[in-house]
Design an enzyme around this catalytic site. Structure first.
Site, short mmCIF file in Angstrom:
data_model
loop_
_atom_site.label_atom_id
_atom_site.label_comp_id
_atom_site.label_asym_id
_atom_site.label_seq_id
_atom_site.Cartn_x
_atom_site.Cartn_y
_atom_site.Cartn_z
N GLU A 323 0.81 -1.23 0.00
CA GLU A 323 0.00 0.00 0.00
C GLU A 323 0.84 1.27 0.00
O GLU A 323 0.63 2.16 0.83
CB GLU A 323 -0.98 -0.01 1.19
CG GLU A 323 -1.90 -1.22 1.16
CD GLU A 323 -2.93 -1.23 2.29
OE1 GLU A 323 -2.82 -0.39 3.20
OE2 GLU A 323 -3.84 -2.07 2.25
N ASN A 366 2.33 -4.74 -3.36
CA ASN A 366 0.93 -5.12 -3.17
C ASN A 366 0.09 -3.87 -2.87
O ASN A 366 0.54 -3.00 -2.12
CB ASN A 366 0.87 -6.08 -1.97
CG ASN A 366 -0.46 -6.77 -1.80
OD1 ASN A 366 -1.03 -7.27 -2.76
ND2 ASN A 366 -0.97 -6.81 -0.57
N HIS A 401 -10.14 -6.17 -2.64
CA HIS A 401 -11.22 -6.05 -1.65
C HIS A 401 -12.37 -5.36 -2.38
O HIS A 401 -12.36 -4.14 -2.55
CB HIS A 401 -10.76 -5.22 -0.45
CG HIS A 401 -9.68 -5.88 0.35
ND1 HIS A 401 -9.92 -7.04 1.06
CD2 HIS A 401 -8.38 -5.58 0.53
CE1 HIS A 401 -8.79 -7.42 1.66
NE2 HIS A 401 -7.84 -6.54 1.35
N GLU A 430 -5.75 -10.63 -1.80
CA GLU A 430 -6.58 -10.47 -0.60
C GLU A 430 -8.05 -10.41 -0.96
O GLU A 430 -8.83 -9.65 -0.38
CB GLU A 430 -6.20 -9.19 0.16
CG GLU A 430 -4.73 -9.10 0.52
CD GLU A 430 -4.37 -7.87 1.35
OE1 GLU A 430 -5.28 -7.21 1.88
OE2 GLU A 430 -3.17 -7.59 1.46
N ASP A 432 -11.85 -10.45 -1.28
CA ASP A 432 -13.12 -10.76 -0.62
C ASP A 432 -14.19 -9.90 -1.29
O ASP A 432 -13.87 -8.89 -1.93
CB ASP A 432 -13.10 -10.59 0.91
CG ASP A 432 -12.42 -9.34 1.41
OD1 ASP A 432 -12.31 -8.36 0.64
OD2 ASP A 432 -12.00 -9.32 2.58
C1 XIL Z 1 -6.06 -6.68 8.03
C2 XIL Z 1 -6.26 -7.90 8.91
O1 XIL Z 1 -7.05 -8.86 8.25
C3 XIL Z 1 -6.92 -7.48 10.21
O2 XIL Z 1 -7.04 -8.58 11.11
C4 XIL Z 1 -6.11 -6.37 10.86
O3 XIL Z 1 -6.79 -5.91 12.02
C5 XIL Z 1 -5.91 -5.24 9.89
O4 XIL Z 1 -5.32 -5.71 8.71
N1 XIL Z 1 -4.99 -4.80 3.44
C6 XIL Z 1 -3.92 -5.53 3.87
C7 XIL Z 1 -4.06 -6.47 5.01
O5 XIL Z 1 -2.86 -5.51 3.23
O6 XIL Z 1 -2.87 -6.58 5.74
C8 XIL Z 1 -5.18 -6.05 5.92
O7 XIL Z 1 -5.35 -7.07 6.88
C9 XIL Z 1 -6.45 -5.83 5.14
C10 XIL Z 1 -6.26 -4.72 4.13
#
Ligand code: XIL
Length: 657
Positions: A323, A366, A401, A430, A432
């Site tokens: 990020e 990422n 996401h 990641e 979802d």
């Molecule tokens: C999230 C975790 O899933 C949570 O448990 C934590 O509280 C915060 O981070 N982008 C990312 C991940 O790169 O590391 C994040 O994970 C979700 C968003």
């Protein structure tokens, strides 16, 4: 006590170490039955085993009560961490997701209360926060409620309540610990990892996903894992040069033992990084001075050498930086402390050191929202620049996401195509799919139409990824099942359901979207009673759930898998031993005792007196010759609990096994 509020007339007694729970048949048919394993109501004039964490006084009180006339009062605190604590070793089982609830009020004044679990394994103590700071006062009771899953073996386990700031006296009352019994995982549906063969499919995990039923589900369906938090800086180097792998080691060990790949996440991020990292030698927050820059880059190098080096070849893919893009900046770079102090050098250093430590690992950059053109293009520019400088960036990670209405497949395809000229690997890291389309929405249970829309999103996105399998070298989902998703608290607190398996680990329409879109059907009313599907499906019609097939030879294995005074759990496997396919089935039997089935999964139940009929669900109605379907149930009994001795399938007698 929320969990018990809807439990009514006594028709079913379910086993629990410390408490019995009753449930009405009407509720039980549709909804999971929470089991309460611990209640502290302070109605018997004692402290019910609660003690102080230090020398503070913990005593029964009748000054105020949440329910009844008694509560527990904590006085004489000399530090904010002091408060009531209860031994729950032997009460909480490893791998079970518990809901812990406690009511709190101060004696006078205000504070923030929080609820945690203290656990020790050998000499190592950990403190897991279950409910974060919650404002409390003397005017009324406030409920602290949260979920907790114990993932490791422990020698000491205690729940406790403390406050954030003051040392004032407070009361607690009506503490409960409950859980919804897990269902067996479905073993008669295809594994995701077998259905999708173009690239490995992974899941983000915490410790809780590798044990008991969760571990079974993970092992069955996924090729790779990403520790969701365990490899982040706050977990691995909480204080300078003190490295701890207590969270991550068991996860990597699980992956190794099961032959699964690991995505390492993440070596550099602006979040979940302890404050000491950005504190200069003078004790002040770092700024853009040469001294601070040198110190920060040396800390970064030390961190990567240790963490990446600790796992060596066991982690073959790393999100080296996470990020770093902000598309609203002219130069596209997020204004993190990393950037403020070092410019782009933290990224260059991170990749260089990671490559030195792990010459064979794939090194990724990422980010999220990489489907948004402005952000995608800034990321593209950065990767192009870094690679032209010789910085070893092997791949681009798209977090993905997303939600049920955004983004489109076309935008996502454009995202993939944008990076193709760079010749980098691309991974979905990641994914979802939130059921929500705005921050204002909140549903108590996921509506059927959202689950259906979600299934089509998974279908369409996985189809896209498979079309681009030459570019996309892995797809990871950010979680295993809906019982543990970060979206329950982000961006606001509400129950989300973004994954392929539901809160009870059963396959959702989304699962079929990935595995076999022709079998996407509207979720059954027991999953979501509120609404009916409203969007057209381009998928082919599903098999009929009705019992319309002809008779066939069959064998039935009926098992009681757990039994306790008044209650039992069982499962049934019915096998088509005939030569013809059975399309839609109804299985019947008669109980000899007074058994009543209260809750049944992977089938639909009718019971009239001792006569039971179970029909198929929408997805297990077709039994080819030799194929089986399984379903499970919870029931009640008195006197004795004999297994039925005769079964019929679509009217024809079966062989009992
Ligand atoms: C999230 C975790 O899933 C949570 O448990 C934590 O509280 C915060 O981070 N982008 C990312 C991940 O790169 O590391 C994040 O994970 C979700 C968003």
């Amino acid at each position: 006590m929320r969990a018990l509020a809807r439990l009514a007339a006594a028709t079913l007694l379910v086993a629990a170490p410390l408490a019995a729970v009753t449930v009405s048949a009407a509720d039980a048919a549709d909804e999971p039955v929470p089991i309460t394993v611990l209640t502290s109501d302070f109605e018997d004039g004692t402290a019910q085993g609660w003690a102080g964490r230090a020398a503070e006084t913990v005593a029964h009180s009748t000054a105020v009560a949440h329910g009844g006339t008694g509560s527990l009062e904590i006085t004489g605190r000399t530090a904010s961490w002091q408060g009531p604590s209860l031994d729950v070793l032997g009460v909480l089982e490893k791998g079970t997701a518990y809901t812990i609830s406690a009511w709190v009020r101060t004696v006078s004044g205000t504070d923030n209360a929080r609820l945690s679990v203290e656990r020790r394994t050998g000499e190592v103590a950990s403190y897991d926060q279950v409910v974060g700071n919650t404002a409390v006062n003397a005017g009324g009771w406030v409920e602290l409620t949260g979920r907790y899953t114990l993932a490791t073996d422990v020698d000491l386990l205690r729940i406790y309540v403390e406050t954030a700031a003051g040392t004032g006296a407070f009361h607690i009352d009506d503490v409960t610990v409950s859980y919804v019994p897990s269902l067996p995982i479905q073993t008669d549906i295809p594994a995701v990892r077998d259905a999708v063969t173009s690239f490995p499919v992974g899941a983000a995990i915490t410790g809780a996903e590798t044990v008991t039923t969760h571990g079974d589900l993970l092992e069955r369906h996924f090729d790779s894992v990403t520790p969701g938090n365990a490899l982040k800086w706050d977990a691995t180097e909480p204080s300078e040069n003190t490295f701890t792998y207590a969270q991550a080691d068991p996860l990597i060990a699980w992956a190794k033992a099961n032959g699964r790949a690991v995505r390492g996440h993440t070596l550099v991020w602006h979040n979940q990084t302890p404050a000491w990292v950005f504190t200069g030698a003078d004790g002040q927050p770092m700024t853009a001075t040469p001294e601070d820059k040198e110190l920060l880059l040396s800390r970064l190098e030390n961190h990567i050498r240790n963490v990446a080096g600790h796992y060596g070849d066991d982690i073959a893919v790393w999100d080296v930086v996470n990020e770093v893009i902000d598309e609203n900046q002219a130069d596209g770079m997020r204004r993190s402390t990393w950037y403020a102090v070092t410019g782009l050098d933290y990224i260059r250093t991170a990749f260089r050191v990671a490559r030195e430590v792990l010459p064979d690992a794939k090194l990724f950059i990422n980010d999220y929202n990489t489907n948004i053109p402005a952000k995608r293009d800034k990321l593209y520019d950065l990767v192009a620049q870094l690679r032209s400088e010789g910085v070893p960036v092997d791949g681009v990670g798209h977090q993905m996401h997303i939600n049920v209405s955004w983004p489109s497949v076309a935008e996502t395809e454009a995202m993939i195509r944008r990076f193709m000229p760079l010749g980098v690997e691309q991974q979905v890291t990641e994914m979802d799919v939130s059921i929500y389309t705005s921050e204002g929405e909140s549903f108590p249970t996921p509506p059927a139409d959202r689950l259906l829309r979600q299934a089509y999103v998974y279908r369409d996105m996985f189809a896209l990824f498979q079309r681009y399998a030459a570019e996309i070298t892995s797809v990871t989902l950010w979680g295993l099942a809906d019982d543990n998703t970060w979206l329950d608290t982000f961006p606001v607190t509400r129950k989300d359901a973004p994954l392929l398996f539901d809160t009870r680990l059963q396959a959702k329409p989304a699962y079929w979207g990935v595995v076999d879109p022709s079998r996407i059907t509207s979720p059954s009313p027991s999953v979501s009673p509120s609404s009916s599907p409203s969007i057209p499906s381009s998928a082919s019609p599903s098999t009929s759930p009705s019992a319309s097939g002809g008779p066939g030879a069959c064998a039935v294995a009926y098992r009681v898998t757990g039994s306790w005074p008044g209650g039992f759990q069982g499962d049934v496997k019915v096998t088509n031993t005939g030569a013809a396919t059975v399309s839609g089935w109804a299985l019947t039997w008669q109980y000899a005792g007074d058994q009543r089935i209260a809750q049944l999964w992977n089938g639909a139940l009718t019971q009239s007196g001792p006569a039971v009929t179970v029909t198929n669900t929408s997805w297990n109605g077709t039994l080819a010759p030799g194929a089986s379907a399984s379903f499970g149930f919870l029931g009640s009994w008195t006197g004795s609990n004999p297994a039925p001795s005769a079964f019929t399938l679509n009217g024809a007698a079966c062989t009992p096994l």
